[in-house]
Enzyme design. Structure first.
Site, PDB file in Angstrom:
ATOM      1  CB  SER A  46     -62.123  80.675 -40.771  1.00 15.96           C
ATOM      2  OG  SER A  46     -62.263  79.494 -41.219  1.00 15.96           O
ATOM      3  CE  LYS A  47     -54.395  80.013 -43.644  1.00 20.16           C
ATOM      4  NZ  LYS A  47     -52.986  79.773 -43.117  1.00 20.16           N
ATOM      5  CE  LYS A  72     -64.787  74.071 -32.545  1.00 18.63           C
ATOM      6  NZ  LYS A  72     -63.629  73.332 -32.621  1.00 18.63           N
ATOM      7  CG  ASN A 111     -66.233  70.044 -36.143  1.00 20.57           C
ATOM      8  OD1 ASN A 111     -67.014  69.106 -36.159  1.00 20.57           O
ATOM      9  ND2 ASN A 111     -65.155  70.306 -36.960  1.00 20.57           N
ATOM     10  N   GLY A 144     -53.170  71.141 -21.897  1.00 19.60           N
ATOM     11  CA  GLY A 144     -54.218  71.994 -22.133  1.00 19.60           C
ATOM     12  C   GLY A 144     -55.373  71.165 -21.543  1.00 19.60           C
ATOM     13  CB  ALA A 145     -57.694  70.936 -19.298  1.00 13.83           C
ATOM     14  N   GLY A 196     -61.831  72.228 -24.801  1.00 14.97           N
ATOM     15  CA  GLY A 196     -62.748  71.583 -25.662  1.00 14.97           C
ATOM     16  C   GLY A 196     -61.738  70.782 -26.549  1.00 14.97           C
ATOM     17  CE1 TYR A 242     -56.450  76.587 -38.471  1.00 15.69           C
ATOM     18  CE2 TYR A 242     -55.401  78.295 -39.578  1.00 15.69           C
ATOM     19  CZ  TYR A 242     -56.504  77.796 -39.234  1.00 15.69           C
ATOM     20  OH  TYR A 242     -57.689  78.145 -39.220  1.00 15.69           O
ATOM     21  N   GLY A 254     -51.120  72.223 -36.854  1.00 17.07           N
ATOM     22  CA  GLY A 254     -52.500  71.843 -36.978  1.00 17.07           C
ATOM     23  C   GLY A 254     -53.177  71.907 -38.568  1.00 17.07           C
TER      24      GLY A 254
END
Ligand code: NDP
Length: 257
Positions: A14-15, A63, A84, A119-120, A122, A203, A222
């Site tokens: 994670s950034k 989430k 989030n 995609g389906a 979250g 990303y 992203g």
């Protein structure tokens, strides 16, 4: 000093700490933002309280649990069913979702009408709430039930008949840690022929984006979504009005852009 973290599993990539700590420093806010590798989703809000945090971000796969256990959920998060961002208000832990508005901000300069979401999961649910006219295309049937219930146009790869879409969004994790495409190659090539933009929520330049670039589309990964969802979370963290442009520039700089 006020403390913040991001809960996730995995979380080492994670950034968010980089972005938020740099922005805290920039505006002179006494904040410290870390990473927390949380395994048990059911613990997310309890851990938040026990760590004495003022705020936190929540990422995959916690989430839905953050939504479930927050004392109160506000805004679009109530419809999405996923949180989030957590923030302490008095004794209460309040939940928000900044992913979807962050994504919309990231494509605000695009000129488009028709949208195809691949995609389906979250992220697709959240984006489809912001873009109810978007067509949903998923590898398998199971996750489409939610979209059918909401009367959204949705297909599996097998039932899909390609039309023309201006904007194509990959919300799957295909390409995150492998070289796979999120959609059958032939279908992807067909929809790219008519499209103007391709956006990935991951990303980095995924095989999906590489292929889109080869087809002459304008592409976006992203990182802008990451920054814009981060700014909206940052605003709730610091509890004061911020110069969004200044914070965005600072977060992009932290990410190396
Ligand atoms: P979910 O686990 O909820 O959904 C995954 C979806 O992707 C499902 O529809 C699944 O299809 C599909 N899928 C997974 N692998 C493949 C594959 N190889 N080929 C085709 N379809 C596939 O994920 P999320 O929505 O929570 O997250 C998705 C991605 O979004 C993650 O990579 C995450 O990192 C990223 N993200 C980025 C953000 C940012 O700020 N940039 C913010 C939030 C998320 P099926 O139903 O058939 O299994």
């Amino acid at each position: 000093m006020k403390y913040f973290t991001i809960f996730g599993n995995p979380v080492s990539h994670s950034k968010s700490p980089l972005m938020h700590n740099y922005a805290f420093k920039k505006i002179g806010f006494e904040g410290c933002y870390s990473r927390y590798h949380l395994i048990d989703s059911d613990q997310v809000v309890e851990k938040f309280r026990r760590l004495g945090l003022r705020g936190a971000n929540v990422t995959v796969p916690h989430k839905e649990a953050a939504f479930k256990y927050a004392d109160e959920v506000r805004g679009i998060a109530r419809e999405i069913g996923a949180v989030n961002t957590l923030i302490k208000e008095g004794n209460k832990v309040i939940g928000y979702n900044t992913d979807a508005p962050g994504f919309m901000e990231s494509i605000s300069t695009f000129d488009y009408e028709s949208v195809l979401i691949i995609g389906a999961g979250g992220t697709a649910k959240a984006l489809s709430l912001m873009m109810p006219h978007a067509v949903i295309l998923n590898r398998s049937e199971g996750r489409l039930a939610y979209f059918k219930e909401k009367a959204r146009e949705c297909y599996t790869w097998g039932s899909f008949i390609p039309k023309s879409y201006d904007l194509i969004i990959n919300t799957t994790s295909a390409g995150l840690s492998d070289e796979s495409l999120p959609l059958d190659r032939e279908i992807l090539e067909t929809v790219f022929k008519e499209a103007k933009y391709a956006v990935d929520v991951i990303y980095k330049e995924t095989p999906f984006l590489k292929k889109a670039k080869e087809s002459g589309l304008i592409i976006k990964d992203g990182s802008a979504m990451l920054v814009y969802q981060g700014i909206l979370a940052f605003e709730t963290f610091v509890g004061q009005e911020i110069d969004r442009k200044e914070v965005a520039d600072c977060m992009f700089e932290a990410l190396g852009f």
